[in-house]
Enzyme design. Structure first.
Site, short mmCIF file in Angstrom:
data_model
loop_
_atom_site.label_atom_id
_atom_site.label_comp_id
_atom_site.label_asym_id
_atom_site.label_seq_id
_atom_site.Cartn_x
_atom_site.Cartn_y
_atom_site.Cartn_z
N CYS A 73 -1.02 3.87 -6.21
CA CYS A 73 -1.91 3.24 -5.25
C CYS A 73 -2.07 1.82 -5.77
CB CYS A 73 -3.27 3.95 -5.22
SG CYS A 73 -4.53 3.04 -4.31
N CYS A 113 0.86 -1.18 0.00
CA CYS A 113 0.00 0.00 0.00
C CYS A 113 0.90 1.23 0.00
CB CYS A 113 -0.87 -0.03 1.26
SG CYS A 113 -1.84 1.46 1.53
N1 DGL Z 1 -4.15 0.62 -1.83
C1 DGL Z 1 -3.79 1.77 -1.06
C2 DGL Z 1 -2.55 2.46 -1.63
O1 DGL Z 1 -1.73 1.82 -2.26
C3 DGL Z 1 -4.80 2.82 -0.71
C4 DGL Z 1 -6.25 2.64 -0.71
C5 DGL Z 1 -6.92 3.39 0.42
O2 DGL Z 1 -7.16 4.60 0.33
O3 DGL Z 1 -7.16 2.72 1.43
O4 DGL Z 1 -2.34 3.62 -1.43
#
Ligand code: DGL
Length: 264
Positions: A189, A75
Site C-alpha cells: 500500500c 495506489c
Molecule cells: N494507498 C492505497 C494503496 O496503495 C490505499 C489506501 C486506501 O485504502 O485508500 O493501496
C-alpha cells in the site's frame, strides 16, 4: 507531446507521495500533478465494483482536463483492481503500482515473506498471480492493515501515528503460522512506506521492507525517455475532498514540491 505536459499521479490520499518522491528523484525536470481522491478515502474497505467505477471515472476526467503525458496509479488497491480497465478506456500510457512480491522473493533468506496491504488488495487474484509466478517455494503471509492508512495520513501531517495501529499490523503477520520466519515484508500500500521507521522498530532489525516506488520511477523514466520537459515553479495537487482548512496537509505538500492546491 507538449513539453509542459505533466505526469499525473493519483492515490486515495497521501500514500502516492512516496511514489512521487522516487519518481521526482529520477525525473526532476518533469512537471507533476498529484491527485488525492480524499473524498473516497479509504479505497481499501470498498468493493471491487465501487473501486473500479471510481478509479475509471476519475482517471477519465483527469486525462481529459490535464492531458498528462502519463498517468501513474500510485495506489496498490486501485491498480490491482482497475489497472486493466483504465488501460482499456484511455490512450494515455498508464503505470500501475502492484505489490513488490518479486523483489521480496529474491531478497528473502528464510523464505518467509509478509505482505501488508488493504483489505481489498490482499484478496485480489492479481496478488495470487504474482505469488504463483514469483514466490514459488516461499511462504507468503498476507495481512490487511487498514489502520496503517490512517496512521500514515496522521504522520504526514506531523502527528504521532497511533502505536497500537503499528503493533496490530505487525502482530497480524507474526501471529500467523510461519510468521516468526518472516524476514522480508512487502509494503503493498503506497501509504505504508511513510511508516517504515515505526514498522522497523516493531518488527525488529532482522526484517527488511520492499515497496514498488523505485521500480515505478524507473518504469516512468523509461516510458518518457527522450521527451522534452518544462516544469512550473511549483507543482499542483488536486484534492477531491474539502482540504481548505487542512493546513498540515498544505505544509506537507509544500515539502514535496507542491505549492498549488485545487479541487476537482
Ligand atoms: N494507498 C492505497 C494503496 O496503495 C490505499 C489506501 C486506501 O485504502 O485508500 O493501496
Amino acid at each position: 507531446m507538449r513539453a509542459d505536459a505533466p505526469i499525473l499521479m493519483f492515490d486515495s490520499g497521501v500514500g502516492g507521495l512516496t511514489v512521487l518522491s522516487a519518481t521526482r528523484a529520477l525525473l526532476p525536470e518533469a512537471s507533476y500533478i498529484y491527485v488525492a481522491d480524499s473524498a473516497a478515502l479509504p479505497y481499501g474497505d470498498k468493493s471491487e465494483d465501487e473501486i473500479a467505477a471510481r478509479v475509471c471515472g476519475l482517471a477519465g476526467r483527469l486525462a481529459e482536463r490535464y492531458h498528462p503525458r502519463l498517468i501513474c496509479i500510485a495506489c496498490n488497491t486501485a491498480s490491482t483492481i482497475a489497472l486493466g480497465m483504465v488501460r482499456e478506456v484511455l490512450e494515455t500510457p498508464i503505470v500501475g503500482t502492484v505489490p513488490a512480491i518479486k523483489p521480496a522473493a529474491e531478497a528473502t533468506q528464510t523464505g518467509g515473506i509478509g505482505l501488508l496491504g488493504t483489505a481489498a488488495t490482499i484478496r485480489q487474484p492479481y496478488v495470487d498471480r504474482l505469488e504463483a509466478e514469483f514466490a514459488k517455494g516461499k511462504t507468503l503471509l498476507r495481512h490487511a492493515a487498514p489502520e496503517l492508512v490512517l496512521a500514515a495520513e496522521q504522520k504526514l501531517r506531523g502527528e504521532q501515528p497511533d502505536p497500537a495501529a503499528i503493533a496490530a499490523a505487525v502482530a497480524g503477520l507474526r501471529r500467523q503460522a510461519g510468521g516468526e520466519r518472516i524476514d522480508t515484508v512487502v509494503l503493498a500500500c503506497t501509504h505504508f512506506p511513510l511508516l517504515t521507521q515505526e514498522l522497523a522498530k516493531e518488527f525488529g532489525p532482522e526484517v527488511a521492507f520492499v515497496d514498488g516506488a523505485q521500480g515505478i520511477a524507473r518504469r516512468i523514466a523509461y516510458l518518457t525517455r527522450g521527451q522534452a520537459f518544462t516544469k512550473p515553479d511549483s507543482d499542483l495537487a488536486i484534492i477531491t475532498g474539502d482540504a481548505s482548512h487542512d493546513t498540515a496537509l498544505h505544509r506537507a505538500l509544500q515539502h514535496y514540491g507542491i505549492g498549488r492546491i485545487a479541487g476537482l
